[in-house]
Design a protein around this motif. Sequence first.
Motif, PDB file in Angstrom:
ATOM      1  N   HIS A  27       8.166  12.905   3.576  1.00 38.72           N
ATOM      2  CA  HIS A  27       9.606  13.093   3.486  1.00 38.72           C
ATOM      3  C   HIS A  27      10.092  13.163   2.042  1.00 38.72           C
ATOM      4  CE1 HIS A  27       8.317   9.041   3.732  1.00 38.72           C
ATOM      5  NE2 HIS A  27       9.493   8.511   3.607  1.00 38.72           N
ATOM      6  N   LEU A  28       9.270  12.685   1.084  1.00 38.74           N
ATOM      7  CA  LEU A  28       9.687  12.745  -0.319  1.00 38.74           C
ATOM      8  C   LEU A  28       9.486  14.140  -0.917  1.00 38.74           C
ATOM      9  CD1 LEU A  28       8.497   9.340  -1.797  1.00 38.74           C
ATOM     10  CD2 LEU A  28      10.771  10.012  -1.087  1.00 38.74           C
ATOM     11  N   ILE A  33      12.581  -5.556  -4.215  1.00 37.48           N
ATOM     12  CA  ILE A  33      12.749  -4.396  -3.314  1.00 37.48           C
ATOM     13  C   ILE A  33      14.217  -4.286  -2.891  1.00 37.48           C
ATOM     14  CG2 ILE A  33      12.272  -3.562  -0.956  1.00 37.48           C
ATOM     15  CD1 ILE A  33       9.365  -4.411  -1.304  1.00 37.48           C
ATOM     16  N   GLU A  34      14.784  -5.415  -2.463  1.00 38.22           N
ATOM     17  CA  GLU A  34      16.188  -5.395  -2.019  1.00 38.22           C
ATOM     18  C   GLU A  34      17.117  -4.989  -3.163  1.00 38.22           C
ATOM     19  OE1 GLU A  34      17.173  -5.495   1.054  1.00 38.22           O
ATOM     20  OE2 GLU A  34      15.088  -5.765   1.631  1.00 38.22           O
ATOM     21  N   THR A  82       5.730  -0.167  -3.554  1.00 42.15           N
ATOM     22  CA  THR A  82       5.013   0.044  -2.277  1.00 42.15           C
ATOM     23  C   THR A  82       3.561   0.401  -2.532  1.00 42.15           C
ATOM     24  OG1 THR A  82       7.054   1.206  -1.745  1.00 42.15           O
ATOM     25  CG2 THR A  82       5.488   0.993   0.006  1.00 42.15           C
ATOM     26  N   ARG A  89       1.854   9.963   3.784  1.00 42.13           N
ATOM     27  CA  ARG A  89       2.670   8.779   3.630  1.00 42.13           C
ATOM     28  C   ARG A  89       4.051   9.100   3.073  1.00 42.13           C
ATOM     29  NH1 ARG A  89       1.641   4.666  -0.434  1.00 42.13           N
ATOM     30  NH2 ARG A  89       2.975   3.013   0.260  1.00 42.13           N
ATOM     31  N   PHE A  90       4.102  10.118   2.211  1.00 41.33           N
ATOM     32  CA  PHE A  90       5.355  10.402   1.525  1.00 41.33           C
ATOM     33  C   PHE A  90       5.898  11.784   1.890  1.00 41.33           C
ATOM     34  CE2 PHE A  90       3.326   7.466  -1.635  1.00 41.33           C
ATOM     35  CZ  PHE A  90       4.176   6.406  -1.391  1.00 41.33           C
ATOM     36  N   VAL A 124       8.864   3.214  -4.833  1.00 44.46           N
ATOM     37  CA  VAL A 124       7.586   3.848  -4.479  1.00 44.46           C
ATOM     38  C   VAL A 124       6.445   3.133  -5.209  1.00 44.46           C
ATOM     39  CG1 VAL A 124       6.225   5.962  -4.722  1.00 44.46           C
ATOM     40  CG2 VAL A 124       8.564   6.095  -3.889  1.00 44.46           C
ATOM     41  N   LEU A 176      16.142   7.724   3.029  1.00 45.86           N
ATOM     42  CA  LEU A 176      14.871   7.544   2.306  1.00 45.86           C
ATOM     43  C   LEU A 176      14.772   6.126   1.742  1.00 45.86           C
ATOM     44  CD1 LEU A 176      14.365  10.756   0.089  1.00 45.86           C
ATOM     45  CD2 LEU A 176      13.112  10.094   2.127  1.00 45.86           C
ATOM     46  N   GLU A 187      14.620   3.300   4.590  1.00 44.23           N
ATOM     47  CA  GLU A 187      13.358   3.230   5.338  1.00 44.23           C
ATOM     48  C   GLU A 187      12.274   2.455   4.599  1.00 44.23           C
ATOM     49  OE1 GLU A 187      12.439   7.271   6.250  1.00 44.23           O
ATOM     50  OE2 GLU A 187      14.083   7.417   7.678  1.00 44.23           O
ATOM     51  N   ILE A 188      12.460   2.223   3.302  1.00 43.77           N
ATOM     52  CA  ILE A 188      11.423   1.492   2.556  1.00 43.77           C
ATOM     53  C   ILE A 188      11.446   0.017   2.955  1.00 43.77           C
ATOM     54  CG2 ILE A 188      10.643   0.765   0.256  1.00 43.77           C
ATOM     55  CD1 ILE A 188      11.670   3.355  -0.841  1.00 43.77           C
TER      56      ILE A 188
END
Lengths: 323, 70
Positions: free
Chosen positions: A52-53, A292-293, A216, A49-50, A213, A319, A322-323
Amino acid sequence: MDQVSRLSDELNQKLEYLWKSAGAWPEYQQVMRLALSAGRSDKALPGERFSHLESLPGLCCQAAGGAPDWADDLTLAWLLYYAAAHLMDSVQDNDDPGLWWVEQGAKVALSAASGLYFSATTALNNLAHHKIVSPMFAEIVRDFSETLLVMGSGQYADLIRPAITLEQYWEQAGSKSGAFFSLACRTGARLATAESRRLEAYASYGRHLGLLVQITDDLEDVSPPKDTGVHGQRRPFARSLPVIYALEVFPSQQAKQLQGCLQDAPLNAEAAQQALDLVDQSGAAEYVTVVIEQHKSQALQALAHANPYPPAGEALAALVREI
Amino acid sequence: MTLAQVVYQMSTDTDFASQLFSAPESTLDKRGLKLSKEELAFILTAHHRGEQEKMRIVALAARDQARWIR
């Protein structure tokens, strides 16, 4: 080969070499491998899931003017601390055990977590032998130690507080996920720059990314478990952001009603659905969307203040978007 | 936690929501609530989106998880 694949291969090789040269016994290496691979299938490591982190410290190093591989040892240490802390949290929170430790129990999970902590410390110590980054070694080790103590404080507060307010939720999220992602970005960038203004900006970017994160992860707890035979709600749902928000804003009668549903929700599908309906009535989805925003915007503003070099700067912005 | 209180009031009180849209600052002042301009902008955008289709937490969770899966 993309950067994430290069990093995964490089980190796996480093880890295998680290265990072998330290003299860790084969069966101990095996249980730590199991802990890591199990973690990758849920969320102990930034895995599927992460994925890319995993490149976060390297991207921050690159964006601050360094080469991405300067951060390999630091990244390995960061990921191992993450996996160890997640495993310890799972035991402390009485989460459902992973398949690899369900039979032998929490003692095996704690032993693996200890091994991952020691592995992380050894990986971090390897920075001292790196030609370019060794002058920053002491500063980075201190930053890791202090941040891990702050995270431990947040986890302790989480354990001893039977119920938390919305303010306490943000305090705890900031001290755990926020602090940990902030550490990755600040120390990654520190390998390439000593400019305090830019380092603070990378730290702030990481803090907001960490909170995103966390949000999410909390949303993951909202969805009832699938294919498990369990008809109710996941236990962590009761301490997720949407629920904490609803309990904070509801008048006492509705808050009591929600608490009653939450008690029965893990084993009762009807109570779980009632809890979700009440959470929806509170406007939790709107609240979560707004925060989130807000954190996305603040992360991007912080990144702009860091004056990142392309293409790493663009990857860091992606990054967040994309959330 | 003013932000949370304002979101709750908007979700449960349609009069408050429409007053906030037409005169944000005075509506907040009347109730003794304070928000930053940024928070207000995020709230109004999210609420506008939510008015078109009532937001549900399970749908939000599914959407946000899907975005993160690679």
